[in-house]
Write a protein that holds these residues in place. Structure first.
Motif, PDB file in Angstrom:
ATOM      1  N   ASP A  46      21.850 -20.239  14.546  1.00 42.90           N
ATOM      2  CA  ASP A  46      20.623 -20.679  15.233  1.00 42.90           C
ATOM      3  C   ASP A  46      19.523 -20.995  14.218  1.00 42.90           C
ATOM      4  N   GLY A  49      20.232 -24.243  12.840  1.00 40.28           N
ATOM      5  CA  GLY A  49      19.807 -25.278  13.789  1.00 40.28           C
ATOM      6  C   GLY A  49      18.316 -25.576  13.681  1.00 40.28           C
ATOM      7  N   MET A  52      17.699 -27.469  10.598  1.00 40.78           N
ATOM      8  CA  MET A  52      18.161 -28.850  10.776  1.00 40.78           C
ATOM      9  C   MET A  52      17.079 -29.662  11.490  1.00 40.78           C
ATOM     10  N   GLU A  53      16.513 -29.036  12.518  1.00 42.55           N
ATOM     11  CA  GLU A  53      15.478 -29.718  13.303  1.00 42.55           C
ATOM     12  C   GLU A  53      14.249 -30.013  12.431  1.00 42.55           C
ATOM     13  N   GLY A  98      31.917 -38.334  22.531  1.00 46.81           N
ATOM     14  CA  GLY A  98      30.663 -38.582  21.811  1.00 46.81           C
ATOM     15  C   GLY A  98      30.092 -37.338  21.161  1.00 46.81           C
ATOM     16  N   LEU A 100      30.716 -33.847  18.831  1.00 47.79           N
ATOM     17  CA  LEU A 100      31.641 -33.284  17.831  1.00 47.79           C
ATOM     18  C   LEU A 100      31.478 -31.781  17.638  1.00 47.79           C
ATOM     19  N   HIS A 101      30.611 -31.146  18.419  1.00 46.60           N
ATOM     20  CA  HIS A 101      30.363 -29.708  18.257  1.00 46.60           C
ATOM     21  C   HIS A 101      31.512 -28.906  18.872  1.00 46.60           C
ATOM     22  N   ASP A 102      32.072 -27.977  18.077  1.00 45.95           N
ATOM     23  CA  ASP A 102      33.217 -27.253  18.652  1.00 45.95           C
ATOM     24  C   ASP A 102      33.215 -25.747  18.458  1.00 45.95           C
ATOM     25  N   GLY A 104      31.195 -23.292  19.626  1.00 48.21           N
ATOM     26  CA  GLY A 104      31.016 -22.572  20.888  1.00 48.21           C
ATOM     27  C   GLY A 104      32.200 -22.781  21.818  1.00 48.21           C
ATOM     28  N   SER A 146      32.600 -28.870  27.483  1.00 43.78           N
ATOM     29  CA  SER A 146      31.500 -28.388  26.656  1.00 43.78           C
ATOM     30  C   SER A 146      30.708 -29.572  26.121  1.00 43.78           C
ATOM     31  N   THR A 150      21.994 -33.308  24.385  1.00 41.42           N
ATOM     32  CA  THR A 150      21.449 -33.826  25.648  1.00 41.42           C
ATOM     33  C   THR A 150      22.010 -35.231  25.910  1.00 41.42           C
ATOM     34  N   ALA A 179      24.852 -25.350  24.937  1.00 39.00           N
ATOM     35  CA  ALA A 179      23.441 -24.954  24.823  1.00 39.00           C
ATOM     36  C   ALA A 179      22.466 -25.698  25.742  1.00 39.00           C
ATOM     37  N   ALA A 195      28.618 -21.503  32.792  1.00 37.87           N
ATOM     38  CA  ALA A 195      28.494 -20.227  32.078  1.00 37.87           C
ATOM     39  C   ALA A 195      27.675 -20.468  30.822  1.00 37.87           C
ATOM     40  N   ALA A 198      30.355 -17.398  25.937  1.00 37.87           N
ATOM     41  CA  ALA A 198      31.813 -17.347  25.963  1.00 37.87           C
ATOM     42  C   ALA A 198      32.341 -16.207  26.835  1.00 37.87           C
TER      43      ALA A 198
HETATM   44 CO1  B1M Z   1      24.406 -30.488  15.715  1.00 39.95          CO
HETATM   45  N1  B1M Z   1      22.885 -30.450  16.937  1.00 39.95           N
HETATM   46  N2  B1M Z   1      24.255 -32.444  15.593  1.00 39.95           N
HETATM   47  N3  B1M Z   1      25.805 -30.345  14.387  1.00 39.95           N
HETATM   48  N4  B1M Z   1      24.127 -28.623  15.744  1.00 39.95           N
HETATM   49  C1  B1M Z   1      22.548 -29.143  17.530  1.00 39.95           C
HETATM   50  C2  B1M Z   1      23.285 -28.952  18.851  1.00 39.95           C
HETATM   51  C3  B1M Z   1      20.970 -29.276  17.704  1.00 39.95           C
HETATM   52  C4  B1M Z   1      20.381 -28.397  18.831  1.00 39.95           C
HETATM   53  C5  B1M Z   1      20.298 -28.987  16.324  1.00 39.95           C
HETATM   54  C6  B1M Z   1      18.803 -29.115  16.363  1.00 39.95           C
HETATM   55  O1  B1M Z   1      18.278 -30.199  16.282  1.00 39.95           O
HETATM   56  N5  B1M Z   1      18.104 -28.003  16.493  1.00 39.95           N
HETATM   57  C7  B1M Z   1      20.824 -30.818  17.980  1.00 39.95           C
HETATM   58  C8  B1M Z   1      20.916 -31.247  19.450  1.00 39.95           C
HETATM   59  C9  B1M Z   1      19.577 -31.666  20.039  1.00 39.95           C
HETATM   60  C10 B1M Z   1      19.736 -32.088  21.450  1.00 39.95           C
HETATM   61  O2  B1M Z   1      20.604 -32.791  21.851  1.00 39.95           O
HETATM   62  N6  B1M Z   1      18.814 -31.607  22.244  1.00 39.95           N
HETATM   63  C11 B1M Z   1      21.961 -31.368  17.146  1.00 39.95           C
HETATM   64  C12 B1M Z   1      22.039 -32.713  16.682  1.00 39.95           C
HETATM   65  C13 B1M Z   1      20.830 -33.588  16.966  1.00 39.95           C
HETATM   66  C14 B1M Z   1      23.166 -33.211  15.996  1.00 39.95           C
HETATM   67  C15 B1M Z   1      23.385 -34.642  15.474  1.00 39.95           C
HETATM   68  C16 B1M Z   1      22.972 -35.757  16.438  1.00 39.95           C
HETATM   69  C17 B1M Z   1      22.641 -34.735  14.118  1.00 39.95           C
HETATM   70  C18 B1M Z   1      22.647 -36.113  13.483  1.00 39.95           C
HETATM   71  O3  B1M Z   1      23.677 -36.658  13.204  1.00 39.95           O
HETATM   72  N7  B1M Z   1      21.454 -36.623  13.282  1.00 39.95           N
HETATM   73  C19 B1M Z   1      24.916 -34.659  15.190  1.00 39.95           C
HETATM   74  C20 B1M Z   1      25.725 -35.131  16.414  1.00 39.95           C
HETATM   75  C21 B1M Z   1      27.189 -35.282  16.091  1.00 39.95           C
HETATM   76  C22 B1M Z   1      27.985 -35.478  17.364  1.00 39.95           C
HETATM   77  O4  B1M Z   1      28.327 -34.512  18.010  1.00 39.95           O
HETATM   78  N8  B1M Z   1      28.225 -36.734  17.730  1.00 39.95           N
HETATM   79  C23 B1M Z   1      25.161 -33.218  14.936  1.00 39.95           C
HETATM   80  C24 B1M Z   1      26.188 -32.758  14.109  1.00 39.95           C
HETATM   81  C25 B1M Z   1      26.446 -31.422  13.829  1.00 39.95           C
HETATM   82  C26 B1M Z   1      27.504 -30.973  12.813  1.00 39.95           C
HETATM   83  C27 B1M Z   1      28.777 -31.809  12.845  1.00 39.95           C
HETATM   84  C28 B1M Z   1      26.899 -31.037  11.443  1.00 39.95           C
HETATM   85  C29 B1M Z   1      27.676 -29.448  13.218  1.00 39.95           C
HETATM   86  C30 B1M Z   1      28.838 -29.187  14.221  1.00 39.95           C
HETATM   87  C31 B1M Z   1      30.094 -28.658  13.529  1.00 39.95           C
HETATM   88  C32 B1M Z   1      31.067 -28.117  14.527  1.00 39.95           C
HETATM   89  O5  B1M Z   1      30.759 -27.752  15.677  1.00 39.95           O
HETATM   90  N9  B1M Z   1      32.298 -28.044  14.052  1.00 39.95           N
HETATM   91  C33 B1M Z   1      26.387 -29.180  13.974  1.00 39.95           C
HETATM   92  C34 B1M Z   1      25.899 -27.865  14.250  1.00 39.95           C
HETATM   93  C35 B1M Z   1      26.640 -26.714  13.595  1.00 39.95           C
HETATM   94  C36 B1M Z   1      24.782 -27.628  15.105  1.00 39.95           C
HETATM   95  C37 B1M Z   1      24.071 -26.306  15.406  1.00 39.95           C
HETATM   96  C38 B1M Z   1      23.249 -25.946  14.152  1.00 39.95           C
HETATM   97  C39 B1M Z   1      24.916 -25.107  15.794  1.00 39.95           C
HETATM   98  C40 B1M Z   1      25.849 -25.324  17.001  1.00 39.95           C
HETATM   99  C41 B1M Z   1      26.733 -24.107  17.142  1.00 39.95           C
HETATM  100  O6  B1M Z   1      27.875 -24.127  16.703  1.00 39.95           O
HETATM  101  N10 B1M Z   1      26.170 -22.998  17.688  1.00 39.95           N
HETATM  102  C42 B1M Z   1      23.162 -26.707  16.660  1.00 39.95           C
HETATM  103  C43 B1M Z   1      21.864 -25.903  16.758  1.00 39.95           C
HETATM  104  C44 B1M Z   1      22.036 -24.664  17.623  1.00 39.95           C
HETATM  105  O7  B1M Z   1      22.776 -24.675  18.590  1.00 39.95           O
HETATM  106  N11 B1M Z   1      21.335 -23.637  17.293  1.00 39.95           N
HETATM  107  C45 B1M Z   1      23.156 -28.177  16.588  1.00 39.95           C
HETATM  108  C46 B1M Z   1      26.863 -21.715  17.789  1.00 39.95           C
HETATM  109  C47 B1M Z   1      27.738 -21.676  19.032  1.00 39.95           C
HETATM  110  C48 B1M Z   1      28.429 -20.326  19.114  1.00 39.95           C
HETATM  111  O8  B1M Z   1      26.886 -21.816  20.146  1.00 39.95           O
HETATM  112  O9  B1M Z   1      27.796 -24.126  20.699  1.00 39.95           O
HETATM  113  O10 B1M Z   1      25.814 -23.149  21.969  1.00 39.95           O
HETATM  114  P1  B1M Z   1      27.102 -22.950  21.263  1.00 39.95           P
HETATM  115  O11 B1M Z   1      28.136 -22.274  22.272  1.00 39.95           O
HETATM  116  C49 B1M Z   1      27.823 -21.151  23.062  1.00 39.95           C
HETATM  117  C50 B1M Z   1      27.253 -21.505  24.445  1.00 39.95           C
HETATM  118  O12 B1M Z   1      26.563 -22.737  24.470  1.00 39.95           O
HETATM  119  C51 B1M Z   1      28.439 -21.454  25.337  1.00 39.95           C
HETATM  120  O13 B1M Z   1      29.270 -20.463  24.771  1.00 39.95           O
HETATM  121  C52 B1M Z   1      29.166 -20.494  23.344  1.00 39.95           C
HETATM  122  C53 B1M Z   1      29.352 -19.113  22.771  1.00 39.95           C
HETATM  123  O14 B1M Z   1      28.593 -18.143  23.416  1.00 39.95           O
HETATM  124  N12 B1M Z   1      29.287 -22.623  25.579  1.00 39.95           N
HETATM  125  C54 B1M Z   1      29.955 -22.740  26.768  1.00 39.95           C
HETATM  126  C55 B1M Z   1      29.616 -23.669  24.801  1.00 39.95           C
HETATM  127  N13 B1M Z   1      30.476 -24.475  25.440  1.00 39.95           N
HETATM  128  C56 B1M Z   1      30.714 -23.916  26.653  1.00 39.95           C
HETATM  129  C57 B1M Z   1      31.543 -24.305  27.713  1.00 39.95           C
HETATM  130  C58 B1M Z   1      31.576 -23.494  28.856  1.00 39.95           C
HETATM  131  C59 B1M Z   1      30.812 -22.355  28.946  1.00 39.95           C
HETATM  132  C60 B1M Z   1      29.995 -21.948  27.911  1.00 39.95           C
HETATM  133  O15 B1M Z   1      32.335 -23.761  29.925  1.00 39.95           O
HETATM  134  C61 B1M Z   1      33.252 -24.792  29.880  1.00 39.95           C
END
Ligand code: B1M
Length: 210
Positions: A46, A49, A52-53, A98, A100-102, A104, A146, A150, A179, A195, A198
């Motif tokens: 977090d 993240g 990054m922002e 579209g 690539l986040h995996d 979570g 997942s 947005t 998220a 949900a 996880a």
């Molecule tokens: Co990205 N990214 N990212 N990123 N990234 C976010 C999501 C972002 C919030 C960062 C920020 O600006 N603060 C932001 C999104 C803003 C928005 O849309 N509002 C963002 C952005 C903008 C981007 C790019 C567009 C950046 C760019 O290129 N300019 C780009 C998009 C690429 C694409 O997807 N097309 C991008 C790329 C990347 C990386 C590739 C570098 C990398 C991903 C690597 C990977 O996943 N293998 C990455 C990362 C790591 C993040 C942050 C830092 C961390 C995400 C994460 O893994 N969190 C993220 C910021 C943040 O979230 N703090 C961010 C930890 C994980 C355990 O949590 O995924 O939320 P989460 O999963 C949770 C719950 O959400 C839930 O359970 C999980 C565990 O408790 N959950 C579910 C998830 N899926 C579920 C499904 C369910 C139920 C629950 O049921 C089916």
């Protein structure tokens, strides 16, 4: 410094050796794996993240942090989840097209496996028609979508629409999460469940499977 702050710090500073050492050390001190995950690794990513922002960290570094976090999760994996079994749930899970986040999504898949569900994890950037094909092939009764962006949330609706058009909607319960996703959004697009993390996703899937 607490173990959790050190774990967060080692993730943010991309120090994989230190992070792995700290995770193993915390386990040795009998700190629960779920606390190491939530208060250490997830709290650390977090911060990544936020950086990054604010443009204090850039994509290559964020990607490295994600890879290091995945190594930490790998150590915790056997210690997370419960061991109740139920073979009734056949889950197809993926991150929508579209997106690539995996990390979570993989945690959700892992917790569902630990809960005894048969999980087919398709990966990331999965098109609606691929989800439909996999529901058929795996005879799935739960579809999990997942999204972390947005901009990719509308793809969840498109995927549900594709399932409806394929005639499979009555066969599968659909759960969404990620998220930016909310219960209100899930209701709006006609998902059966939402949900926020996880653990609750695995619990909800077991209920949906029955
Ligand atoms: Co990205 N990214 N990212 N990123 N990234 C976010 C999501 C972002 C919030 C960062 C920020 O600006 N603060 C932001 C999104 C803003 C928005 O849309 N509002 C963002 C952005 C903008 C981007 C790019 C567009 C950046 C760019 O290129 N300019 C780009 C998009 C690429 C694409 O997807 N097309 C991008 C790329 C990347 C990386 C590739 C570098 C990398 C991903 C690597 C990977 O996943 N293998 C990455 C990362 C790591 C993040 C942050 C830092 C961390 C995400 C994460 O893994 N969190 C993220 C910021 C943040 O979230 N703090 C961010 C930890 C994980 C355990 O949590 O995924 O939320 P989460 O999963 C949770 C719950 O959400 C839930 O359970 C999980 C565990 O408790 N959950 C579910 C998830 N899926 C579920 C499904 C369910 C139920 C629950 O049921 C089916």
């Amino acid at each position: 410094m607490t173990d959790f702050n050190e774990i967060k710090d080692s993730l943010v500073s991309l120090d994989d050796q230190r992070l792995l050492h700290l995770v193993n050390d915390a386990l040795g001190k009998k700190i629960p794996a779920s606390d190491i995950l939530n208060k250490g690794l997830i709290a650390g990513i977090d911060i990544v993240g936020e950086k990054m922002e604010n443009e204090d960290m850039f994509i290559p570094e964020v990607l490295m942090a994600a890879q290091i976090m995945a190594k930490g999760v790998e150590i915790l994996k056997p210690l997370l989840g419960d061991d109740e079994t139920s073979a009734r749930g056949r889950v197809v899970i993926g991150t929508v097209k579209g997106d690539l986040h995996d990390i979570g999504k993989n945690l959700v898949a892992m917790m569902m496996e630990s809960a005894g569900l048969a999980v087919h994890n398709l990966g990331v950037d999965i098109a609606p028609e691929e989800f439909v094909a996999q529901i058929k092939e795996k005879n799935a009764n739960i579809l999990c979508l997942s999204a972390l962006l947005t901009t990719t949330m509308p793809m969840m609706k498109q995927t549900i629409d594709a399932v409806v058009e394929s005639g499979l909607r009555d066969q599968v319960k659909i759960m969404i999460g990620g998220a930016p996703v909310t219960q209100v959004f899930a209701d709006d697009i006609g998902a059966d469940a939402f949900a926020s993390d996880a653990g609750s996703a695995a619990k909800a899937a077991k209920i949906l499977a029955n």
